[in-house]
Design a protein around this motif. Structure first.
Motif, PDB file in Angstrom:
ATOM      1  N   MET A  36       0.815  -1.221   0.000  1.00 16.76           N
ATOM      2  CA  MET A  36       0.000   0.000   0.000  1.00 16.76           C
ATOM      3  C   MET A  36       0.847   1.268   0.000  1.00 16.76           C
ATOM      4  N   ASN A  40      -0.823   4.851  -0.458  1.00 14.65           N
ATOM      5  CA  ASN A  40      -0.798   5.779   0.675  1.00 14.65           C
ATOM      6  C   ASN A  40      -0.089   7.080   0.310  1.00 14.65           C
ATOM      7  N   SER A 199      -6.813   1.419   3.936  1.00 19.37           N
ATOM      8  CA  SER A 199      -5.400   1.361   4.274  1.00 19.37           C
ATOM      9  C   SER A 199      -5.194   1.052   5.751  1.00 19.37           C
TER      10      SER A 199
END
Length: 296
Positions: A36, A40, A199
Motif C-alpha cells: 500500500m 498511501n 489502508s
C-alpha cells in the motif's frame, strides 16, 4: 425503549460502514498482502490535499467560525502529552515511544469519516479543521519530540500544507473557480476517506500484540486523557453544543496509524508503538460508541 432503539440504529449506521471498510482492507491484506506504500503516498500527496482544498475553498467555509474549535483541538493534543508525561517514569517506558501516540489521534483515517457519518455532511468542514490541527502538530511537535534537529521549514513542501494555504487564500479572497474544475477536485478528494479506512485495515495486519500490556493501558489512557482535557478546555472556550460534540469525538479518537510509521522511520521502538496503535484502535470499538451515545 423507542429512543434507545433509534440510538442503536443511528450508532449502527455510523460505526458499521467504518468497521466494514477497515475489515475489508484487513482480510484482503491477509490474503493478498498488497503493497500500500504507493497508494498511501498518492493519498497523502493528491487525494487528501484535494479534499482539504475542496473544503477550505468552498464559499460557505468560514475560518473564524471554527477558530475556537481549532484552539480546542490544539489544547487536547498538547494537553494529553503533558498530562500523561509523568506516567512514563512510573510505567518504565520511553516518553518518545509512549507520548506521541497519546497525543496524535486517528483524526484522518477514522476521525473525518466518523464525524461526517455521525453528524452529517455539514460537519465535514469541522472534521477537516480538526484533522489539519492534529496533522500540523504531528509534523511539527511530534517530529521534534523524536528528532530535535528536524527542520520545520520542510513543512512548506508538504502538499497538505500547501493545499491548506491555497484553500484559505481562495476562500479569504472569495475567488471563483470553474464548476468543472471544482467538481474534478471534489471527486479526487472523495477518494481519500474510503482509501484511508481501507489502508487502516491493511496496516492492522502488520502490527502485533507483542507489547500488549502497554498497548492495553494506552487504549484506556489515550481517550481518557483527551476527554479530560476537552472537558477542562470547554470551561474556557465555551463552544456551542454542536462544536463541543465534535471536539469530544475528536478527543476520544484512538492513536493514529501514522505514529507507527513515524516510529519506524526514526527507529523509536516501532513494535511497541505498533501494539499501542493496534490495541488503541481495537479499544475504540467500545470508546467511540460510548462517546457518541453521550454527545447525541
Amino acid at each position: 425503549m423507542e429512543a434507545q432503539g433509534l440510538l442503536l440504529e443511528r450508532m449502527l449506521l455510523t460505526i458499521f460502514p467504518l468497521v466494514a471498510i477497515v475489515t475489508v482492507g484487513f482480510f484482503y491484506a491477509r490474503r493478498h498482502s498488497p503493497d500500500m506504500n504507493a497508494a498511501n503516498q498518492i493519498n497523502i500527496d493528491v487525494f487528501v490535499p484535494a479534499l482539504i482544498f475542496s473544503v477550505l475553498s468552498a464559499e460557505s467555509f468560514d475560518l473564524l467560525k471554527y477558530q475556537s474549535l481549532a484552539i480546542g483541538a490544539a489544547v487536547i493534543v498538547i494537553g494529553s502529552g503533558l498530562l500523561l508525561f509523568p506516567l512514563c517514569k512510573l510505567l518504565k517506558v520511553d516518553p518518545k515511544t509512549f507520548i506521541p501516540p497519546m497525543m496524535f489521534s486517528n483524526s484522518g483515517n477514522l476521525g473525518i469519516p466518523l464525524i461526517v457519518l455521525a453528524f452529517g455532511e455539514h460537519a465535514l468542514q469541522a472534521a477537516v479543521v480538526l484533522f489539519l490541527v492534529e496533522n500540523l502538530l504531528h509534523f511539527t511537535v511530534g517530529i521534534y519530540i523524536l528528532d530535535h534537529k528536524t527542520r520545520l521549514l520542510n513543512l512548506l513542501r508538504m502538499p497538505m500544507i500547501l493545499a491548506t494555504i491555497l484553500g484559505l487564500i481562495w476562500s479569504g479572497f472569495d475567488l471563483t473557480m470553474p464548476k468543472a474544475l471544482h467538481t474534478s477536485i471534489d471527486m479526487l478528494g472523495q477518494i481519500s476517506i474510503p482509501l484511508m479506512l481501507f489502508s487502516l485495515g491493511v496496516r492492522m495486519t502488520s502490527v502485533s500484540f507483542e507489547h500488549w500490556r502497554i498497548g492495553a493501558l494506552a487504549a484506556l489512557l489515550c481517550p481518557a486523557s483527551g476527554i479530560i482535557i476537552a472537558l477542562i478546555a470547554q470551561q474556557f472556550l465555551q463552544l456551542n453544543t454542536t462544536q463541543f460534540a465534535y471536539l469530544l469525538v475528536f478527543s476520544a479518537l484512538p492513536p493514529a496509524v501514522l505514529n507507527y510509521m513515524v516510529a519506524e522511520r526514526y527507529n523509536q521502538e516501532p513494535q511497541q508503538v505498533a501494539s499501542i496503535v493496534l490495541l488503541g484502535n481495537i479499544g475504540s470499538l467500545i470508546v467511540i460508541p460510548a462517546t457518541l451515545a453521550v454527545v447525541w
